[in-house]
Design a protein around this motif. Structure first.
Motif, PDB file in Angstrom:
ATOM      1  N   VAL A 251       0.861  -1.185   0.000  1.00 55.43           N
ATOM      2  CA  VAL A 251       0.000   0.000   0.000  1.00 55.43           C
ATOM      3  C   VAL A 251       0.894   1.231   0.000  1.00 55.43           C
ATOM      4  CG1 VAL A 251      -1.761   1.282   1.267  1.00 55.43           C
ATOM      5  CG2 VAL A 251      -1.860  -1.212   1.189  1.00 55.43           C
ATOM      6  N   ASP A 252       1.243   1.680  -1.186  1.00 51.77           N
ATOM      7  CA  ASP A 252       2.107   2.852  -1.335  1.00 51.77           C
ATOM      8  C   ASP A 252       3.348   2.762  -0.459  1.00 51.77           C
ATOM      9  OD1 ASP A 252       0.457   3.939  -3.236  1.00 51.77           O
ATOM     10  OD2 ASP A 252      -0.616   5.245  -1.846  1.00 51.77           O
TER      11      ASP A 252
ATOM     12  N   ILE B  57      -3.015  -3.741   7.452  1.00 52.07           N
ATOM     13  CA  ILE B  57      -1.792  -2.969   7.192  1.00 52.07           C
ATOM     14  C   ILE B  57      -0.832  -3.075   8.374  1.00 52.07           C
ATOM     15  CG2 ILE B  57      -2.991  -1.344   5.674  1.00 52.07           C
ATOM     16  CD1 ILE B  57      -2.896   0.678   8.028  1.00 52.07           C
ATOM     17  N   ASN B  58       0.445  -2.999   8.064  1.00 53.98           N
ATOM     18  CA  ASN B  58       1.477  -3.003   9.099  1.00 53.98           C
ATOM     19  C   ASN B  58       1.871  -1.551   9.381  1.00 53.98           C
ATOM     20  OD1 ASN B  58       3.215  -4.221  10.932  1.00 53.98           O
ATOM     21  ND2 ASN B  58       4.893  -4.310   9.472  1.00 53.98           N
ATOM     22  N   TYR B  59       0.962  -0.845  10.070  1.00 50.07           N
ATOM     23  CA  TYR B  59       1.208   0.571  10.330  1.00 50.07           C
ATOM     24  C   TYR B  59       2.407   0.750  11.262  1.00 50.07           C
ATOM     25  CZ  TYR B  59      -1.470  -0.313  14.651  1.00 50.07           C
ATOM     26  OH  TYR B  59      -1.923  -0.814  15.852  1.00 50.07           O
ATOM     27  N   ARG B  60       2.995   1.934  11.214  1.00 47.49           N
ATOM     28  CA  ARG B  60       4.203   2.211  12.001  1.00 47.49           C
ATOM     29  C   ARG B  60       3.885   2.258  13.497  1.00 47.49           C
ATOM     30  NH1 ARG B  60       5.842   7.578   8.995  1.00 47.49           N
ATOM     31  NH2 ARG B  60       3.554   7.600   8.809  1.00 47.49           N
TER      32      ARG B  60
ATOM     33  N   LEU C  83      -3.752   6.613   4.871  1.00 51.79           N
ATOM     34  CA  LEU C  83      -3.128   6.225   3.605  1.00 51.79           C
ATOM     35  C   LEU C  83      -3.805   4.978   3.038  1.00 51.79           C
ATOM     36  CD1 LEU C  83      -0.721   6.529   1.556  1.00 51.79           C
ATOM     37  CD2 LEU C  83       0.541   4.973   3.044  1.00 51.79           C
ATOM     38  N   ALA C  84      -4.054   3.992   3.897  1.00 56.71           N
ATOM     39  CA  ALA C  84      -4.697   2.758   3.443  1.00 56.71           C
ATOM     40  C   ALA C  84      -6.124   3.021   2.975  1.00 56.71           C
ATOM     41  CB  ALA C  84      -4.684   1.730   4.571  1.00 56.71           C
ATOM     42  N   TYR C  85      -6.841   3.868   3.684  1.00 54.07           N
ATOM     43  CA  TYR C  85      -8.224   4.191   3.299  1.00 54.07           C
ATOM     44  C   TYR C  85      -8.248   4.903   1.947  1.00 54.07           C
ATOM     45  CZ  TYR C  85     -13.032   5.907   3.798  1.00 54.07           C
ATOM     46  OH  TYR C  85     -14.365   6.171   3.602  1.00 54.07           O
ATOM     47  N   ASP C  86      -7.371   5.867   1.768  1.00 56.70           N
ATOM     48  CA  ASP C  86      -7.295   6.578   0.483  1.00 56.70           C
ATOM     49  C   ASP C  86      -6.873   5.627  -0.640  1.00 56.70           C
ATOM     50  OD1 ASP C  86      -8.055   8.906   1.722  1.00 56.70           O
ATOM     51  OD2 ASP C  86      -6.031   9.745   1.844  1.00 56.70           O
TER      52      ASP C  86
END
Length: 328
Positions: free
Chosen positions: A54-55, A107-110, A126-129
């Motif tokens: 994801v980006d 997602i593996n968010y920070r 970011l994931a939603y967008d």
């Protein structure tokens, strides 16, 4: 009355984590321990794993067989904003995806303290967008999370609302962390055992790591302290034995007072994160089945509203009198 399986789980967790709580292990040790425990987790039957990007952020899809292509669940894992990964929650998210019959993006968010607030929230946005850019309409997206991930899901709703962005169809919080403040006096009232109090104090420290220089009462850190108007339907599950119980009740009452439709499901005597142990704790399987019922109810209500709108539009068109064009 909790099941015998849950009572055994509680005894095991007390024996395993009680001494650790008193020793206050380093965060790196706890991360290694949770990742080691994840080695014993497996993707549920008839759910298919697909790694993705994801980006630039590591993520994965958990796709149940037969799930519709146009609807999706965005899942934000728990772990106090400092622990957890795709590995630690793969089994839980897989069975949740199957229960809801939704392709689910995790997602593996920070994590803090390396990446404090608003890093996790930025990654969730970011994931939603990214999902919107992939062609999913906002009304075909649900957001869910457990513990800190549940609080992050609620913060994402608030962030999107305040930015004037389209909101998802609904959000699901499994024992969500709605207030990072966690006053010591409140903890002593809620915690029934010394080990539970030590664990709660440790969690409060994690909240400080995530908040860093931002006040803990900031509404995007502690959603219970935010203005909660104009949010989509919410499902919240909590156990009355959890440290987070009273804050969740406060959040629910506050949201309902401003017209937010909240389904609150309270379970008796269960440990925090009981959902993770769905393979052998019947209360966890029941809770996840109820999440699936909620999701189907949201889609059914959405389809019914759309059908009513279409009938009204057809009626309006048929009621318009015919006016022949004048002859030239």
């Amino acid at each position: 009355m909790p099941s015998p399986q849950h009572l055994l789980l509680k005894q095991f967790l007390a024996a395993a984590t009680g001494p650790l709580a008193r020793q206050r292990p380093r965060l790196t040790t706890m991360r290694l321990a949770t990742e080691a425990a994840a080695l014993f987790q497996f993707v549920p039957w008839n759910v298919f794993l697909e790694e993705t990007d994801v980006d630039g952020m590591a993520a994965e899809w958990l796709r149940p067989a037969g799930a519709p292509a146009g609807r999706v669940l965005l899942y934000l894992h728990g772990g106090g904003y400092v622990l957890g990964s795709l590995n630690t929650h793969r089994s839980l998210v897989g069975v949740l995806a199957r229960s809801c019959q939704l392709n689910t993006l995790v997602i593996n968010y920070r994590k803090a303290p390396e990446y404090p607030f608003p890093a996790a929230l930025d990654d969730a946005r970011l994931a939603y967008d990214w999902l919107l850019a992939e062609g999913y309409a906002a009304h075909n997206i649900m957001v869910a999370g457990d513990s800190a991930g549940g609080g992050l899901a609620l913060a994402l709703l608030l962030h999107l609302r305040d930015a004037g962005q389209p909101l998802p169809a609904a959000a699901i919080g499994l024992s969500p962390w709605t207030d990072l403040v966690l006053p010591t006096a409140t903890l002593r009232q809620v915690c029934r055992e010394e080990s539970q109090l030590l664990e709660a104090l440790e969690i409060r420290g994690w909240g400080g790591m995530y908040a860093h220089e931002t006040p803990l009462a900031h509404p995007l850190l502690s959603p219970v302290r935010a203005q909660l108007h104009d949010l989509p339907p919410l499902l919240i599950q909590i156990s009355d034995a959890e440290v987070l119980h009273d804050d969740v009740l406060h959040f629910t009452q506050k949201a309902r007072a401003v017209g937010v439709p909240v389904t609150l499901q309270v379970f008796g005597g269960l440990v925090h994160w009981w959902h993770l142990f769905w393979r052998f704790v019947p209360e966890a399987r029941l809770a996840l089945a109820q999440v699936g019922d909620f999701a189907r109810g949201v889609w059914a209500a959405q389809e019914a509203a759309q059908a009513v709108a279409e009938r009204a539009s057809q009626k309006a068109r048929s009621a318009t009198p015919y006016r022949p064009r004048p002859q030239v």
